[in-house]
Motif scaffolding. Sequence first.
Motif, PDB file in Angstrom:
ATOM      1  N   HIS A 130      -0.811  13.797   0.841  1.00 20.45           N
ATOM      2  CA  HIS A 130      -1.522  12.518   0.930  1.00 20.45           C
ATOM      3  C   HIS A 130      -1.131  11.852   2.233  1.00 20.45           C
ATOM      4  CE1 HIS A 130       2.350  11.438  -0.780  1.00 20.45           C
ATOM      5  NE2 HIS A 130       2.099  10.142  -0.727  1.00 20.45           N
ATOM      6  N   ASP A 134       5.426   9.119   4.845  1.00 17.73           N
ATOM      7  CA  ASP A 134       6.493  10.119   4.714  1.00 17.73           C
ATOM      8  C   ASP A 134       5.954  11.520   4.416  1.00 17.73           C
ATOM      9  OD1 ASP A 134       5.720   8.856   2.298  1.00 17.73           O
ATOM     10  OD2 ASP A 134       7.528   9.528   1.268  1.00 17.73           O
ATOM     11  N   HIS A 135       4.625  11.698   4.493  1.00 19.97           N
ATOM     12  CA  HIS A 135       4.033  13.013   4.182  1.00 19.97           C
ATOM     13  C   HIS A 135       3.106  13.539   5.282  1.00 19.97           C
ATOM     14  CE1 HIS A 135       5.624  13.016   0.058  1.00 19.97           C
ATOM     15  NE2 HIS A 135       5.588  11.703   0.246  1.00 19.97           N
ATOM     16  N   ASP A 230       4.167  13.638  -4.375  1.00 18.78           N
ATOM     17  CA  ASP A 230       4.253  12.303  -4.978  1.00 18.78           C
ATOM     18  C   ASP A 230       3.397  12.112  -6.235  1.00 18.78           C
ATOM     19  OD1 ASP A 230       6.066  11.873  -3.050  1.00 18.78           O
ATOM     20  OD2 ASP A 230       5.077  10.164  -2.117  1.00 18.78           O
ATOM     21  N   TRP A 233       7.426  11.597  -8.530  1.00 17.27           N
ATOM     22  CA  TRP A 233       8.551  11.344  -7.616  1.00 17.27           C
ATOM     23  C   TRP A 233       9.876  11.875  -8.163  1.00 17.27           C
ATOM     24  CZ3 TRP A 233       7.551   5.388  -6.694  1.00 17.27           C
ATOM     25  CH2 TRP A 233       6.658   5.238  -5.616  1.00 17.27           C
ATOM     26  N   HIS A 274      10.575  13.363  -4.567  1.00 15.39           N
ATOM     27  CA  HIS A 274      11.715  12.636  -3.972  1.00 15.39           C
ATOM     28  C   HIS A 274      12.936  12.596  -4.894  1.00 15.39           C
ATOM     29  CE1 HIS A 274       9.434  10.970  -0.548  1.00 15.39           C
ATOM     30  NE2 HIS A 274       8.437  10.723  -1.373  1.00 15.39           N
TER      31      HIS A 274
HETATM   32 ZN   LIG Z   1       6.550  10.076  -0.611  1.00 16.47          ZN
END
Ligand SMILES: [Zn+2]
Length: 289
Positions: A130, A134-135, A230, A233, A274
């Motif tokens: 997505h 952070d991706h 995600d 998580w 995560h």
């Molecule tokens: Zn993330």
Amino acid sequence: MRKLAIATTFLLLLLSFIPSVGVAQVKGVYWTSSGMFGPFPMVDLVPSLPKEKQRDVTIPVNMWVIDHPKGLVLFDTGNNVAISDGNCKKYWPAMCDLLKPSQKRDDVIDMQLKKLGYSTDQVKAVITSHAHLDHIGNIKLFPNALHVIQKKELYQAWWPEKFQGRTGGAFVMGDFDGPAREFNYLELEGDYDLFGDGSVVVLSTPGHTLGHQSVKVRLASGQTLLMAQDAIWFKENLEGFPAGLNYSVKDYNASIQRLKMIRDLENGQLFFGHDADQFKQQGAPKWFK
Ligand SMILES: [Zn+2]
């Protein structure tokens, strides 16, 4: 008896000449992280978390390298290189205090590939789960790769819903503007079997964002790895405590159920986007072969 032995030898000889059909195998999958986020209270990310499960967490930012005979594949490219070595504020002015990233230049995907013996131009396809910061952070390091993303997610990245924040939120325009506009995007509308052999399958798992996607890999051993990113998580999300920040809670729950069912049907291993405990317990960064 002798006739049987001759027949068996003949059959074995024949089989050795038949090329193996459709069995291109994934050579290996490497699991690593684009630095860490935190520490912060888990309840900030999972508002539904009961008090007794509350704790401070420092979390990985999972990225995956998939080595397939037909080409090298990345699943997510982590945080933008510009936030490395304490330079967060310049590139993510509104997110640094919240996320507390600790990414070193060596943690960025290009350096990690180098350490593994690959160059960035060897990457044939970049799958992006997505368009959050952070991706999708380093897709610009791969201008010649094919970029695999849900069509809806591209739309959403460029014009997020107002409640998700249009400036200073988790979608950072600098990650996908400029030259990235002209990249080759394989714009998906659902699931996709990347090499046509069932070994790397993109799974549509919306909810966290409008067009979130996960990946299923079948190793040569026959083992199934499911990288939720995600869509899930933490383990706690799987245990019934939904994460915050969802585009759609209904779709989020359906995607979790979908991943769970695939895991159970295939006796697979499910990886969360995560989860610090999972990362540590599994001994990542590491290879799966
Ligand atoms: Zn993330």
